[in-house]
Scaffold this active site. Structure first.
Site, PDB file in Angstrom:
ATOM      1  N   CYS A 114       8.517   6.199  -0.393  1.00 47.66           N
ATOM      2  CA  CYS A 114       9.598   7.159  -0.615  1.00 47.66           C
ATOM      3  C   CYS A 114      10.669   6.785  -1.637  1.00 47.66           C
ATOM      4  O   CYS A 114      10.821   7.435  -2.664  1.00 47.66           O
ATOM      5  CB  CYS A 114      10.274   7.465   0.717  1.00 47.66           C
ATOM      6  SG  CYS A 114       9.162   8.079   1.993  1.00 47.66           S
ATOM      7  N   HIS A 169      18.130   8.553   0.256  1.00 47.43           N
ATOM      8  CA  HIS A 169      17.293   7.348   0.224  1.00 47.43           C
ATOM      9  C   HIS A 169      17.330   6.650  -1.135  1.00 47.43           C
ATOM     10  O   HIS A 169      16.335   6.079  -1.578  1.00 47.43           O
ATOM     11  CB  HIS A 169      15.851   7.704   0.606  1.00 47.43           C
ATOM     12  CG  HIS A 169      15.117   6.558   1.249  1.00 47.43           C
ATOM     13  ND1 HIS A 169      13.755   6.567   1.468  1.00 47.43           N
ATOM     14  CD2 HIS A 169      15.555   5.365   1.731  1.00 47.43           C
ATOM     15  CE1 HIS A 169      13.382   5.451   2.053  1.00 47.43           C
ATOM     16  NE2 HIS A 169      14.457   4.693   2.224  1.00 47.43           N
ATOM     17  N   ASP A 352       6.582  13.647  -2.616  1.00 48.97           N
ATOM     18  CA  ASP A 352       7.148  12.416  -3.176  1.00 48.97           C
ATOM     19  C   ASP A 352       6.131  11.294  -3.259  1.00 48.97           C
ATOM     20  O   ASP A 352       6.362  10.285  -3.937  1.00 48.97           O
ATOM     21  CB  ASP A 352       8.357  11.958  -2.361  1.00 48.97           C
ATOM     22  CG  ASP A 352       7.995  11.550  -0.931  1.00 48.97           C
ATOM     23  OD1 ASP A 352       6.980  12.052  -0.398  1.00 48.97           O
ATOM     24  OD2 ASP A 352       8.742  10.749  -0.337  1.00 48.97           O
TER      25      ASP A 352
END
Length: 629
Positions: A114, A169, A352
């Site tokens: 990610c 993130h 992603d």
């Protein structure tokens, strides 16, 4: 037969790029043919004078919807052309329509998990030049270095209003590293990797206490239900990860957590932004969905829609989540259409990374590709992607582009190709940081350039231990692979080295009879009927492990011709040692460019003190400039 799959994957083989070090006279630098990328990164003096390049005269709205952990087997338009054909378990009519009326990117690549993918998208750098780590939330320098200019801030310099929704993130130790600090006018989302969909409860906390979910039961409320196994496996804590910012201030999204299924909250915010936007001002909206990340949660009405799936609870939940994800994508498109903005919008949707295939927390499907999330197999790094929007011209619709596109390419594509800007990042240059190295793909996507500008994509560099950035994978074997893809004499070749885990293929219906281990580390033990550890299927590509490329008595890696073998069934390394040497040299050169700075010592004490001040919400704990990078 794999005929339909080949039709989708191989449409560009008749007019593909030249080989590495082409004799055509093109300038090939780091896998990018700059002569095909306009030869210059400078902006036109006046965007209105771009008629000669067939580029529209106004800056379009740009809307990027990013799904999480969704693989090739989880979307209808790709399942329809797979060997097994379509299935009623995967219902994505909105995404399928966008694919059939837009541009399908059949060679779109990301990092294998990610945070590096998101860092790459927003910085315009390859992950090895910005961030290759994923799980070090309380490290001050986690994510994107502070002095890199991110996509929203760059677009703001060209008049865009910018909005972020969903997963971040990319770092949050100081206000300068939150979405607001990185250039978004507004933001609503969670700062780390995941939360519980229901109350915003994080998968990370400041003590060892977690919610206790009894095995075999389903947790949730009237808004959504979750499998208790996925909640338990994610170690849901008592701390909240939901953060909101506006034009002036930012802070905990108090009062929004626990008010419904979180993806519905995010969709509502996206629609509200569109409905309240002045169409005369260009919009950049980055909607990073929670779906399809774990835990496995979905509203009851969506679970009821797939009540016919009775043999595997996790697969039923994934089908329900997929359907909600598709409806959310459709909701954004409908809002753009109703607002009158669609005609001047470039709309991008992708995942992603590849499919999270691990049981309990993942249960996604990369079919028919090999492997999944956290490895460099195609199932882990080749993600579904498409481009649509009213900004496309009729001749660009219904096309499939097989040229290499990397997630870092969106930064220059949006900034240079659409906004008419430049690729300069003076702040990063002054700080001695790597420059933007993505490629403007717009000319290729809309047919102005016959050949794709990208000739190479690198993945995990040689000698890099990925468990350093994935503490949850410590103790697993066969997950330190390295890989590179390059176009050689018109073929898309891939070299993989070392021991590669998840060396297997999921079937069309996955998961089915398999179940995870009852052992503490998730590794199957003798006597566990039906147990399957996704990490246990390891292919040793480098034989012996200490092999060097110039040694004729060893095998340096696995070589695949993805042009004819997109599912990585046939290792041709022994047949073409010359190509192995060529790609290995490129992999060595690529690996030497790894940017891996000191990101500071994990500061759980400081981060947890800030959470206490925030009433149990995640948030920044340092002053701007205190992180080492």
């Amino acid at each position: 037969s794999a005929g339909p799959l080949r039709t989708l994957f191989l449409v560009m083989t008749a007019a593909t790029t030249a080989s590495i070090g082409s004799a055509s006279g093109a300038s090939v630098v780091g896998g990018v043919d700059r002569s095909r990328n306009g030869g210059s990164t400078s902006a036109p003096e006046d965007i209105k004078l771009n008629a000669a390049t067939k580029r529209p005269q106004s800056r379009p709205h740009v809307v990027y919807v990013l799904s999480d952990n969704l693989g090739y087997g989880g979307v209808g338009y790709l399942r329809a052309v797979s060997p097994a054909g379509p299935t009623p378990e995967i219902q994505t009519p909105n995404i399928d329509n966008l694919a059939s009326t837009g541009i399908i990117l059949s060679s779109f690549y990301t990092w294998k998990f990610c945070s590096p993918s998101r860092s790459s998208l927003l910085s315009g750098r390859h992950p090895i030049h910005v961030n290759v780590y994923n799980d070090l939330m309380f490290q001050p320098g986690f994510g994107i270095p502070e002095n890199m200019t991110l996509l929203p801030l760059k677009l703001k310099s060209y008049g865009y209003q910018t909005h972020h929704i969903g997963k971040w993130h990319c770092g949050m130790s100081s206000p300068s590293r939150t979405p607001k600090g990185r250039g978004f006018d507004t933001s609503l989302g969670y700062l780390f990797a995941a939360n519980d969909y229901l109350h915003g409860l994080s998968t990370e906390g400041c003590d060892n206490t977690t919610h206790n979910f009894a095995p075999g039961n389903v947790a949730g409320n009237s808004d959504a239900r979750c499998t208790s196994r996925s909640l338990a496996a994610r170690h849901i804590t008592h701390y909240t990860d939901l953060w909101e910012s506006g034009p002036v201030s930012e802070g905990p999204a108090t009062g929004l957590n626990g008010t419904g299924f979180e993806e519905g909250l995010f969709l509502s915010r996206a629609v509200g932004i569109i409905e309240g936007h002045d169409p005369s001002t260009p919009l950049f909206m980055y909607y990073a969905m929670h779906l399809m990340h774990s835990p496995l949660c979905a509203p009851p009405e969506y679970l009821d829609k797939f009540s016919f799936i009775t043999d595997n609870e996790d697969r039923r939940y994934v089908s329900a989540m997929t359907s909600f994800m598709d409806d959310a994508v459709g909701g954004v498109v409908t809002a753009l259409q109703r607002s009158g903005m669609w005609a001047n919008t470039v709309f991008v949707w992708s995942s992603d990374n590849g499919a999270a295939i691990e049981l309990d927390t993942g249960a996604k499907n990369a079919y028919p590709l090999k492997g999944g999330y956290c490895t460099d197999w195609e199932g882990g790094v080749r993600a579904p992607a498409l481009v649509n929007g009213g900004f496309l011209q009729p001749q660009q619709r219904g096309t499939v582009h097989d040229g290499l596109v990397h997630i870092s390419d969106w930064w220059p594509t949006f900034v240079v190709g659409l906004a008419g800007g430049d690729m300069a990042d003076a702040k990063a240059e002054a700080a001695g940081l790597p420059p933007v190295d993505g490629v403007d793909q717009w000319g290729y996507l809309v047919g102005e350039q016959a050949n794709p500008p990208r000739l190479e994509v690198g993945f995990t560099p040689l000698g890099f231990n990925q468990t350093a950035g994935r503490p949850s994978m410590n103790g697993q074997s066969g997950n330190n692979d390295s890989a590179i893809i390059a176009i050689v004499d018109g073929a898309k070749l891939k070299l993989m080295t070392d021991a590669v885990a998840q060396s297997s293929w999921e079937g069309p219906r996955y998961p089915n009879g398999s179940r995870p281990s009852i052992a503490p580390q998730g590794q199957c033990v003798d006597g566990e009927a039906g147990c399957w550890d996704t990490w246990s299927t390891v292919q040793q590509c480098t034989v012996p492990p200490q092999c060097i490329a110039t040694d004729p008595h060893c095998k340096v890696g696995c070589l695949f011709n993805l042009s004819s073998d997109p599912t990585e069934h046939h290792d041709i390394a022994l047949e073409r040692p010359d190509l192995v040497v060529l790609l290995h040299a490129r992999l060595v050169a690529y690996s030497k460019t790894l940017f891996d700075p000191d990101r500071g010592v994990v500061d759980a004490e400081g981060a947890c003190a800030a959470m206490a001040r925030n009433g149990g919400f995640f948030g920044p704990w340092l002053e701007n400039g205190q992180a080492p990078i």
